[in-house]
Design a protein around this motif. Structure first.
Motif, mmCIF file in Angstrom:
data_model
loop_
_atom_site.group_PDB
_atom_site.id
_atom_site.type_symbol
_atom_site.label_atom_id
_atom_site.label_comp_id
_atom_site.label_asym_id
_atom_site.label_seq_id
_atom_site.Cartn_x
_atom_site.Cartn_y
_atom_site.Cartn_z
ATOM 1 N N ILE A 28 0.837 -1.203 0.000
ATOM 2 C CA ILE A 28 0.000 0.000 0.000
ATOM 3 C C ILE A 28 0.870 1.251 0.000
ATOM 4 N N ALA A 29 1.888 1.263 0.854
ATOM 5 C CA ALA A 29 2.781 2.421 0.926
ATOM 6 C C ALA A 29 3.508 2.643 -0.398
ATOM 7 N N VAL A 30 4.023 1.570 -0.983
ATOM 8 C CA VAL A 30 4.763 1.682 -2.246
ATOM 9 C C VAL A 30 3.856 2.184 -3.368
ATOM 10 N N LEU A 31 2.646 1.647 -3.454
ATOM 11 C CA LEU A 31 1.720 2.048 -4.520
ATOM 12 C C LEU A 31 1.313 3.510 -4.404
ATOM 13 N N THR A 32 1.051 3.980 -3.189
ATOM 14 C CA THR A 32 0.680 5.391 -3.019
ATOM 15 C C THR A 32 1.855 6.302 -3.350
ATOM 16 N N PHE A 33 3.061 5.881 -2.996
ATOM 17 C CA PHE A 33 4.241 6.687 -3.306
ATOM 18 C C PHE A 33 4.428 6.800 -4.817
ATOM 19 N N LEU A 34 4.247 5.703 -5.527
ATOM 20 C CA LEU A 34 4.451 5.705 -6.970
ATOM 21 C C LEU A 34 3.353 6.463 -7.711
ATOM 22 N N SER A 35 2.140 6.463 -7.166
ATOM 23 C CA SER A 35 1.002 7.024 -7.884
ATOM 24 C C SER A 35 0.709 8.478 -7.538
ATOM 25 N N ARG A 36 1.138 8.953 -6.365
ATOM 26 C CA ARG A 36 0.809 10.310 -5.932
ATOM 27 C C ARG A 36 2.068 11.057 -5.498
ATOM 28 N N SER A 37 2.334 12.185 -6.135
ATOM 29 C CA SER A 37 3.522 12.975 -5.786
ATOM 30 C C SER A 37 3.409 13.593 -4.395
ATOM 31 N N ALA A 38 2.182 13.756 -3.886
ATOM 32 C CA ALA A 38 1.988 14.356 -2.569
ATOM 33 C C ALA A 38 2.631 13.535 -1.453
ATOM 34 N N PHE A 39 2.848 12.239 -1.701
ATOM 35 C CA PHE A 39 3.429 11.368 -0.682
ATOM 36 C C PHE A 39 4.962 11.425 -0.665
ATOM 37 N N ARG A 40 5.570 12.110 -1.618
ATOM 38 C CA ARG A 40 7.018 12.014 -1.797
ATOM 39 C C ARG A 40 7.784 13.090 -1.029
ATOM 40 N N PHE A 48 10.465 4.580 1.383
ATOM 41 C CA PHE A 48 10.065 3.895 0.150
ATOM 42 C C PHE A 48 11.167 2.941 -0.311
ATOM 43 N N TYR A 49 12.403 3.401 -0.332
ATOM 44 C CA TYR A 49 13.513 2.535 -0.726
ATOM 45 C C TYR A 49 13.667 1.368 0.247
ATOM 46 N N ALA A 50 13.517 1.637 1.538
ATOM 47 C CA ALA A 50 13.669 0.585 2.540
ATOM 48 C C ALA A 50 12.586 -0.479 2.413
ATOM 49 N N LEU A 51 11.393 -0.072 1.999
ATOM 50 C CA LEU A 51 10.270 -1.004 1.904
ATOM 51 C C LEU A 51 10.502 -2.092 0.859
ATOM 52 N N TRP A 52 11.274 -1.796 -0.193
ATOM 53 C CA TRP A 52 11.567 -2.829 -1.183
ATOM 54 C C TRP A 52 12.357 -3.968 -0.550
ATOM 55 N N GLY A 53 13.321 -3.622 0.286
ATOM 56 C CA GLY A 53 14.071 -4.654 0.999
ATOM 57 C C GLY A 53 13.201 -5.410 1.981
ATOM 58 N N ASN A 54 12.272 -4.691 2.635
ATOM 59 C CA ASN A 54 11.353 -5.341 3.569
ATOM 60 C C ASN A 54 10.481 -6.374 2.862
ATOM 61 N N MET A 55 9.993 -6.029 1.671
ATOM 62 C CA MET A 55 9.117 -6.951 0.934
ATOM 63 C C MET A 55 9.882 -8.180 0.450
ATOM 64 N N LEU A 56 11.125 -7.986 0.021
ATOM 65 C CA LEU A 56 11.932 -9.133 -0.393
ATOM 66 C C LEU A 56 12.291 -10.004 0.802
ATOM 67 N N LEU A 57 12.498 -9.384 1.950
ATOM 68 C CA LEU A 57 12.723 -10.161 3.177
ATOM 69 C C LEU A 57 11.489 -10.996 3.508
ATOM 70 N N ASN A 58 10.308 -10.418 3.281
ATOM 71 C CA ASN A 58 9.073 -11.149 3.574
ATOM 72 C C ASN A 58 8.878 -12.366 2.675
#
Length: 363
Positions: A28-40, A48-58
């Motif tokens: 959810i966090a990654v999708l909102t970051f990619l789709s809305r500039s207001a979140f950046r 956002f960068y850290a979450l990619w590692g979190n998802m691969l860890l999962n």
């Protein structure tokens, strides 16, 4: 001493449930970051960068004990161990990067563009550096100890015969990183404390105190936070700058208008910096929640390889997969206004579709 089948099943179920929760929230966090500039905003960018590692860890934690059931030498077991070794320490490195951003912004006046130029270096530090030992360990084995990657009770990781490597290339470096990160926040905290202590001597009106509270909320945009004082005096200010950069600019402008203006600008700078710092520090606290139970568990087994605690293993199985959940929660907290606006748009869209459908049925 070993864990019985019921205990192992409880650990496995907990790992998979927590991993699923973490994956959903991180997505959810990654999708909102990619789709809305207001979140950046600056903090969210690094989360956002850290979450990619979190998802691969999962992906690894979702496997739970499946790798062990296929055999410690199986490709599944080795792959799980590789993912864990690669992405488990990455969160600590991202916490250090976030703290470094706060430090550079606060003491060296880095703006958003300057910090953004550092991001590729952060990605190399947090993902390429851990990749080197994780990949290398796939090919190391001896006759007496076997492969490095093997059974670690909860999952496949560095096996018990290689227990010293756990300290040397995982827990030792991570705790060193945690100490450095804490030192940065301690330095920032002391500075902010003394600044706020000085500001207590400044008499502020009720309206000004309310305005300072707005600055302390990083969910308020930078331009909103500085209104009405700065936007009226400096309409050409860089609206894309960070909270701290805007506050420093405010200090520069108001310093010419006397002691009162200088004190107010100092309030802006300090409160804006504190707003940024406190949310970055939450990322650090989430890191401690993840690493303390796991570290105690691994330290116990390092001291006594025959010691197996269901409580410690269960606690580790609960907190390790939740890295992405905690980071997503911080992301959502920082962006609560944006999420509220997004939810409002979604509800308005549903209402419009409902009215359109009713109008069509009537006609």
């Amino acid at each position: 001493m070993s864990l019985n089948e019921q205990q192992l099943l409880a650990i496995s179920i907990t790992e998979r449930v927590c991993s699923s929760v973490s994956l959903i929230s991180a997505s959810i966090a990654v999708l909102t970051f990619l789709s809305r500039s207001a979140f950046r905003n600056p903090v969210n960018r690094l989360i956002f960068y850290a979450l990619w590692g979190n998802m691969l860890l999962n992906i690894a934690t979702l496997m739970s004990r499946s790798g062990l059931q296929h055999g410690t030498g199986s490709p599944l077991c080795q792959f799980q161990a590789f993912l864990l070794q690669w992405f488990f320490p990455a969160d600590a490195l991202w916490a250090l990067c976030i703290a470094s951003n706060v430090y550079l912004r606060f003491f060296y006046g880095y703006n958003s563009e300057q910090l953004r130029q550092l991001e590729w270096r952060y990605v190399l530090l947090c993902y390429f550096l851990p990749f080197i030992p994780a990949f290398t360990l796939l090919f190391i084995q001896t006759l007496d100890r076997g492969k490095v990657y093997g059974s670690a009770v909860l999952y496949c990781s560095i096996s018990v015969p290689w227990k010293t490597l756990r300290i040397a290339i995982i827990y030792g470096p991570v705790w060193l990183t945690i100490i450095v990160t804490f030192t940065i926040y301690l330095r920032l905290g002391l500075y902010i404390y003394f600044q706020l202590k000085q500001l207590r001597a400044v008499e502020m009106s009720g309206d000004w105190a309310e305005h300072v509270n707005r600055i302390a909320d990083p969910s308020v945009t930078e331009l909103q936070a500085m209104e009405p004082t700065v936007s009226q005096q400096h309409s050409q200010a860089d609206q894309s700058g960070t909270l701290t950069q805007q506050a420093v600019s405010a200090h520069s402008i108001n310093s010419h208008s006397g002691a009162s203006g200088s004190a107010r600008a100092s309030s802006h700078s300090t409160m804006a910096a504190w707003a940024y710092t406190r949310y970055a520090f939450l990322f650090f606290l989430a890191l401690l929640v993840t690493w303390v139970p796991s570290s105690i568990n691994r330290l116990s087994t390092t001291i006594n390889p025959n010691y197996v605690s269901f409580g410690l293993n269960y606690a580790a199985a609960f907190v390790i997969p939740l890295q992405g959940f905690w980071n997503s929660l911080i992301y959502i907290t920082i962006s609560r206004r944006e999420f509220k606006a997004l939810f409002g748009q979604f509800c308005d869209s549903l209402a419009l579709r409902r009215r359109t459908r009713m109008a069509f049925l009537v006609t």
